[in-house]
Design a protein around this motif. Structure first.
Motif, short mmCIF file in Angstrom:
data_model
loop_
_atom_site.label_atom_id
_atom_site.label_comp_id
_atom_site.label_asym_id
_atom_site.label_seq_id
_atom_site.Cartn_x
_atom_site.Cartn_y
_atom_site.Cartn_z
N ALA A 18 -29.04 -14.94 0.98
CA ALA A 18 -29.02 -13.77 1.86
C ALA A 18 -28.26 -12.63 1.17
O ALA A 18 -27.28 -12.85 0.45
CB ALA A 18 -28.35 -14.12 3.19
N ALA A 19 -28.74 -11.43 1.36
CA ALA A 19 -28.12 -10.26 0.72
C ALA A 19 -26.66 -10.13 1.14
O ALA A 19 -26.28 -10.49 2.27
CB ALA A 19 -28.88 -9.00 1.10
N LYS A 20 -25.84 -9.65 0.22
CA LYS A 20 -24.43 -9.46 0.52
C LYS A 20 -24.26 -8.56 1.74
O LYS A 20 -24.87 -7.50 1.84
CB LYS A 20 -23.71 -8.84 -0.69
CG LYS A 20 -22.20 -8.78 -0.52
CD LYS A 20 -21.53 -8.30 -1.80
CE LYS A 20 -20.01 -8.29 -1.64
NZ LYS A 20 -19.35 -7.82 -2.89
N GLY A 21 -23.47 -9.01 2.67
CA GLY A 21 -23.25 -8.24 3.89
C GLY A 21 -24.23 -8.53 5.00
O GLY A 21 -24.06 -8.03 6.13
N ALA A 22 -25.26 -9.36 4.73
CA ALA A 22 -26.27 -9.64 5.75
C ALA A 22 -25.71 -10.42 6.92
O ALA A 22 -26.28 -10.39 8.02
CB ALA A 22 -27.44 -10.41 5.12
N LEU A 23 -24.58 -11.12 6.71
CA LEU A 23 -23.97 -11.91 7.77
C LEU A 23 -22.69 -11.29 8.30
O LEU A 23 -21.97 -11.91 9.09
CB LEU A 23 -23.69 -13.33 7.27
CG LEU A 23 -24.90 -14.11 6.73
CD1 LEU A 23 -24.47 -15.47 6.22
CD2 LEU A 23 -25.95 -14.27 7.83
N ALA A 24 -22.40 -10.07 7.87
CA ALA A 24 -21.14 -9.43 8.25
C ALA A 24 -21.03 -9.20 9.75
O ALA A 24 -19.92 -9.09 10.29
CB ALA A 24 -20.98 -8.12 7.49
N HIS A 25 -22.17 -9.11 10.44
CA HIS A 25 -22.13 -8.85 11.89
C HIS A 25 -21.74 -10.09 12.69
O HIS A 25 -21.47 -10.00 13.88
CB HIS A 25 -23.50 -8.35 12.36
CG HIS A 25 -24.60 -9.36 12.20
ND1 HIS A 25 -25.08 -9.74 10.97
CD2 HIS A 25 -25.31 -10.07 13.11
CE1 HIS A 25 -26.04 -10.64 11.13
NE2 HIS A 25 -26.20 -10.85 12.42
N ILE A 352 -29.91 -13.93 13.09
CA ILE A 352 -29.52 -14.60 11.85
C ILE A 352 -30.70 -14.53 10.88
O ILE A 352 -31.80 -14.97 11.20
CB ILE A 352 -29.10 -16.05 12.13
CG1 ILE A 352 -27.92 -16.05 13.12
CG2 ILE A 352 -28.73 -16.77 10.84
CD1 ILE A 352 -27.53 -17.42 13.62
N PRO A 353 -30.48 -13.96 9.69
CA PRO A 353 -31.61 -13.72 8.77
C PRO A 353 -32.05 -14.96 8.01
O PRO A 353 -31.28 -15.92 7.83
CB PRO A 353 -31.04 -12.67 7.81
CG PRO A 353 -29.56 -12.94 7.79
CD PRO A 353 -29.21 -13.39 9.18
N ALA A 354 -33.31 -14.94 7.57
CA ALA A 354 -33.84 -16.00 6.71
C ALA A 354 -32.96 -16.13 5.47
O ALA A 354 -32.42 -15.14 4.96
CB ALA A 354 -35.27 -15.65 6.30
N GLY A 355 -32.82 -17.34 4.99
CA GLY A 355 -31.98 -17.61 3.82
C GLY A 355 -30.56 -18.00 4.18
O GLY A 355 -29.82 -18.47 3.32
N SER A 356 -30.19 -17.86 5.46
CA SER A 356 -28.83 -18.22 5.87
C SER A 356 -28.65 -19.73 5.91
O SER A 356 -29.54 -20.46 6.36
CB SER A 356 -28.52 -17.65 7.26
OG SER A 356 -28.62 -16.26 7.29
#
Length: 460
Positions: A18-25, A352-356
């Motif tokens: 997942a891209a950096k910051g994609a889980l920051a929320h 929650i995005p794909a790749g997590s």
């Protein structure tokens, strides 16, 4: 390049990180540089989970074992991830970064059609006729060993680990390990411990290096045996799983490759004795701490018909089964399960995005007071039909769920009932209050002190 990056490079079908910051929320803590929260998690997993839930809720972000993951806790999360109706989650990409160097192509590291095909081939080992064969062998092996345990203090974990390895060898391999038994046992120990090594690359002198070398030794041992097993030249009467597996074919009539068989056997043998070792040790500890339950199980076993083989009466040991289920609630052999999201999804109010990487906390769910009143109390009667009515079916998941439900769960239950029948008819289990006070919970629970117990012979 990091160990995780190497893993993704070696598996080009895996989703990118997942891209950096994609889980920051998603609220959470990343912990220390490099190691994240790995050390805190290993030191006291239950305390760590409770801290994170109290601070962030049942969905939180955590960095450990080299990657950032999202914890999803509670029965609803278990159902979403383990049952996986929509095939949202990859077990291969969840377990892979942790186990890929140690158990590649193990059944737990396979997904969807590939998993279905190999599981179908392996399921031949757990059909009624082989299970009856195993039961006879387990009964004789357990009886012979348990008879030698009395009148002394022993470290139960070490003692039962040796027995379960011997039993797995006779049941699944059809041979006694003999002089190689100690080396094989140590190899499995090294593999399992490497799975939670803080350093994830096999550098000289590291736990991971020992684990990788152990895997190479075990795979070589299995591969040397395969040619004779394929042609029925070895393996006793051929009823052992290894021999059957070597002769089995897939849906197209083709035998599995030697490499696939060796990897499946490596994983199966580890699971067949390490998880049972953990669960048997936990149950003995619970019975030592709750002597009234020890007596209730002893009375149930004594009520069996001596004219009928024990192996034909195991379904009558209902209280024994309840006690084992309650033990698995308090100390599940796999405390948490990782997966990787293949597509975007939503849960608990979060996108929650794909790749997590996501993880369900089995042990945490098993101790949630809203599903288990007085959750720390050992109470096997929670599992009566009346007490179970209305409970969320994913509130208790020690064997996982869905397509990846433990293939050997009935084997484990059978072995545990046979063990209790022989142990409790011969001995009273006693232990000091401090015995088993501290455990290493990952990757498979084991008591730090080996669980010293006294097995006091019962006079006829």
């Amino acid at each position: 390049m990091t160990a995780l990056a190497h893993t993704f490079q070696a598996n080009p079908h895996w989703l990118p990180r997942a891209a950096k910051g994609a889980l920051a929320h998603i609220p959470g803590e990343d912990g220390l540089p490099l190691v994240g929260n790995t050390l805190r998690l290993l030191r006291n997993p239950a305390k760590f989970s409770s801290h994170m839930v109290s601070k962030f809720g049942l969905v939180y972000r955590n960095r450990a074992f080299g990657s950032t993951s999202i914890a999803l806790l509670g029965p609803e999360a278990n159902e979403l991830v383990l049952f996986d109706r929509e095939k949202l989650f990859s077990s291969e990409q969840g377990w892979g970064p942790v186990l890929n160097l140690l158990f590649p192509r193990g059944l737990m590291l396979m997904d969807f059609e590939a998993h279905r095909a190999d599981r179908k081939t392996m399921s031949v080992a757990f059909k009624p006729e082989p299970m009856r064969h195993y039961a006879t062998q387990l009964d004789a092996g357990i009886a012979a060993q348990v008879a030698t345990w009395g009148g002394r203090t022993l470290r139960f974990y070490d003692t039962i680990k040796k027995l379960t390895l011997d039993l797995a060898a006779t049941s699944f391999l059809g041979v006694e390990l003999g002089a190689e038994a100690s080396r094989i046992n140590q190899a499995f120990v090294d593999e399992v411990r490497a799975s939670v090594a803080p350093i994830r690359v096999p550098l000289p002198g590291t736990m991971m290096r020992r684990g990788v070398k152990a895997r190479a030794y075990l795979v070589d041992w299995f591969e040397r045996e395969i040619p004779a097993r394929r042609h029925g030249a070895k393996g006793g009467n051929g009823q052992d799983f290894f021999s059957q597996f070597c002769r089995a074919t897939d849906d197209d009539g083709r035998p599995l490759s030697a490499a696939a068989i060796a990897d499946h056997m490596n994983f199966l043998m580890m699971a067949a004795h390490d998880t049972i070792t953990s669960s048997a040790t936990s149950l003995v500890m619970m019975l030592a701490r709750n002597p009234e339950w020890q007596e209730r199980l002893r009375e149930e076993i004594a009520a069996l018909d001596p004219a009928i083989p024990l192996t034909d009466q195991l379904d009558r040991l209902i209280l024994t089964e309840y006690a084992f289920k309650e033990t698995l609630r308090l100390m599940p052999p796999v405390p948490s399960v990782p997966r990787r999201a293949l597509r975007d999804f939503s849960f608990g109010g979060f996108d929650i995005p794909a790749g997590s990487v996501v993880g369900v906390g089995i042990m945490y769910t098993h101790l949630m007071a809203e599903h288990w009143p007085e959750p720390e109390k050992f109470d096997p009667m929670r599992f009566t039909p009346e007490a179970s009515k209305g409970r969320h079916r994913f509130a208790w998941v020690p064997y996982g769920g869905g397509a990846h439900m433990c293939l050997g769960l009935h084997f484990a239950q059978m072995q545990m009932k046979l063990l209790m029948a022989h142990l409790l008819t011969r001995y009273r289990i006693e232990a000091d209050a401090s015995s088993g006070a501290a455990w290493h919970l990952f990757p498979i629970p084991r008591p730090k002190d080996g669980l010293p117990v006294r097995l006091v012979p019962i006079k006829p």
